[in-house]
Design a protein around this motif. Structure first.
Motif, short mmCIF file in Angstrom:
data_model
loop_
_atom_site.label_atom_id
_atom_site.label_comp_id
_atom_site.label_asym_id
_atom_site.label_seq_id
_atom_site.Cartn_x
_atom_site.Cartn_y
_atom_site.Cartn_z
N ALA A 78 16.77 109.85 123.26
CA ALA A 78 17.74 108.58 123.78
C ALA A 78 16.84 108.12 124.98
CB ALA A 78 19.09 109.13 124.29
N MET A 79 16.45 108.68 125.96
CA MET A 79 15.82 108.08 127.11
C MET A 79 14.74 107.53 126.47
SD MET A 79 15.53 111.38 129.88
CE MET A 79 17.12 112.33 129.90
N LEU A 80 14.07 107.66 125.72
CA LEU A 80 12.80 107.08 125.14
C LEU A 80 13.31 105.77 124.20
CD1 LEU A 80 9.95 106.10 123.83
CD2 LEU A 80 10.78 107.70 121.85
N ARG A 81 14.55 105.58 123.83
CA ARG A 81 14.95 104.56 123.19
C ARG A 81 15.52 103.53 124.31
NH1 ARG A 81 19.07 102.06 123.09
NH2 ARG A 81 19.72 100.91 121.45
N ASP A 82 16.10 104.03 125.20
CA ASP A 82 16.59 103.13 126.49
C ASP A 82 15.33 102.82 127.21
OD1 ASP A 82 19.31 103.96 125.55
OD2 ASP A 82 19.47 105.51 127.20
N GLY A 83 14.25 103.30 127.37
CA GLY A 83 13.22 102.83 127.93
C GLY A 83 12.48 101.64 127.27
N ILE A 84 12.43 101.90 125.88
CA ILE A 84 11.98 100.73 125.30
C ILE A 84 12.74 99.44 125.29
CG2 ILE A 84 11.33 99.92 122.79
CD1 ILE A 84 10.80 102.87 122.25
N ALA A 85 14.11 99.78 125.18
CA ALA A 85 15.18 98.62 125.39
C ALA A 85 15.00 97.85 126.70
CB ALA A 85 16.56 98.97 125.30
N ALA A 86 14.72 98.65 127.68
CA ALA A 86 14.66 98.08 129.16
C ALA A 86 13.40 97.33 129.51
CB ALA A 86 14.61 99.24 130.01
N ILE A 87 12.40 97.68 128.56
CA ILE A 87 10.89 96.98 128.87
C ILE A 87 10.68 95.79 127.98
CG2 ILE A 87 9.87 98.79 130.19
CD1 ILE A 87 7.94 99.03 127.82
N LEU A 88 11.57 95.75 127.01
CA LEU A 88 11.27 94.88 125.77
C LEU A 88 11.21 93.44 126.20
CD1 LEU A 88 10.45 94.86 122.73
CD2 LEU A 88 12.69 95.03 122.12
N PRO A 89 12.13 92.89 126.88
CA PRO A 89 12.37 91.39 127.50
C PRO A 89 11.08 91.16 127.98
CG PRO A 89 14.59 92.61 127.91
CD PRO A 89 13.56 93.76 127.43
#
Ligand code: ZN
Length: 275
Positions: free
Chosen positions: A117-128
């Protein structure tokens, strides 16, 4: 079709600086390069970007971002900040992608779903930031033997699930060393070819699986020396729309001990015969 070759600079990391790798690629007629961030920092980002451009090399990827799971919120924030810097570096270098690794379990943790879940959240955070910079995040699954300490992102299916969830700005890096064993490989490679035009594969990494393998990280084989049918996997990638470089990436104490000019000569030769 002649597949262009790229050198992942980790292949000669113990003996050559990034400047020497750039000159080496030019000297050996290798048209692509994939540098690691520590070596870019050592040379200086602007100088590295200029030298690579002057040598006419394509940057097939920047290694590496990701590694999001951490024991506390401050650690997770630090990882996200570091990834934002990595995106800026990839942009400055004109890299075709930023290679994103899963990261392992936080120290002392047994919560694998939590780390994922942390991996997923990390991707979401930097995607913009990645989208704004035009930098593709290439999610690279690593062999499950590295799940505890390096990558909770273990299979191509898992990486493609994330790509389907996040869409634009995400893709996969297919490294034969990490996916060759997967009974679902052919199906997942076909799946990588669906979706956006040109498919979801942003990078193709090659080395070989030695029998026996003496070290889980630093004993990768030169293409042709092991048991991976690299041309078969490359053909799957092409069927899925990938027309880019084959990047040879060896983390190997055996090859680090050799003269880098000899290593590059052999890499070129094996790229032609065994990739
Ligand atoms: Zn790789």
């Amino acid at each position: 079709m002649t597949v262009p070759l790229s050198l992942n600079t980790v292949t000669v990391r113990d003996r050559w600086s990034l400047a020497q790798c750039i000159e080496g690629c030019a000297r050996h007629g290798i048209p692509g390069i994939s540098p690691w961030r520590d070596k870019v920092a050592e040379m200086g980002l602007a100088q590295a970007a200029r030298a690579i451009r002057d040598a006419g090399l394509a940057v097939t990827g920047l290694c590496r971002g990701g590694m999001f799971p951490a024991a506390d919120a401050a650690g997770r924030r630090a990882a996200i900040e570091d990834n934002r810097r990595a995106i800026e570096e990839a942009h400055a270098l004109g890299a075709r992608c930023l290679v994103v690794l899963g990261g392992g379990l936080p120290p002392g943790s047994k919560d694998l779903p939590g780390a994922r879940a942390m991996l997923r959240d990390g991707i979401a955070a930097i995607l913009p930031e990645a989208r704004a910079a035009g930098v593709t995040l290439a999610l690279e699954p690593l062999h499950p033997m590295t799940c505890a300490d390096r990558s909770v992102l273990s299979t191509l299916a898992q990486a493609l699930d994330l790509c389907e969830e996040f869409g634009e700005g995400t893709a996969v890096a297919v490294d034969v060393y990490h996916v060759w064993w997967d009974p679902d490989l052919a199906r997942q490679m076909r799946r990588a070819g669906t979706g956006p035009k040109g498919g979801r594969i942003a990078a193709f990494h090659a080395c070989d699986w030695l029998v026996p393998t003496a070290d889980l990280v630093f004993d990768r084989g030169m293409p042709g020396d092991g048991v991976i049918d690299i041309p078969a996997i490359r053909a799957m990638a092409e069927d899925a729309g990938y027309a880019g470089f084959t990047e040879v990436e060896l983390l190997s104490r055996r090859w680090w001990a050799e003269d880098p000019d000899d290593v590059l000569r052999i890499v070129k030769q094996r790229h032609a015969t065994s990739c």
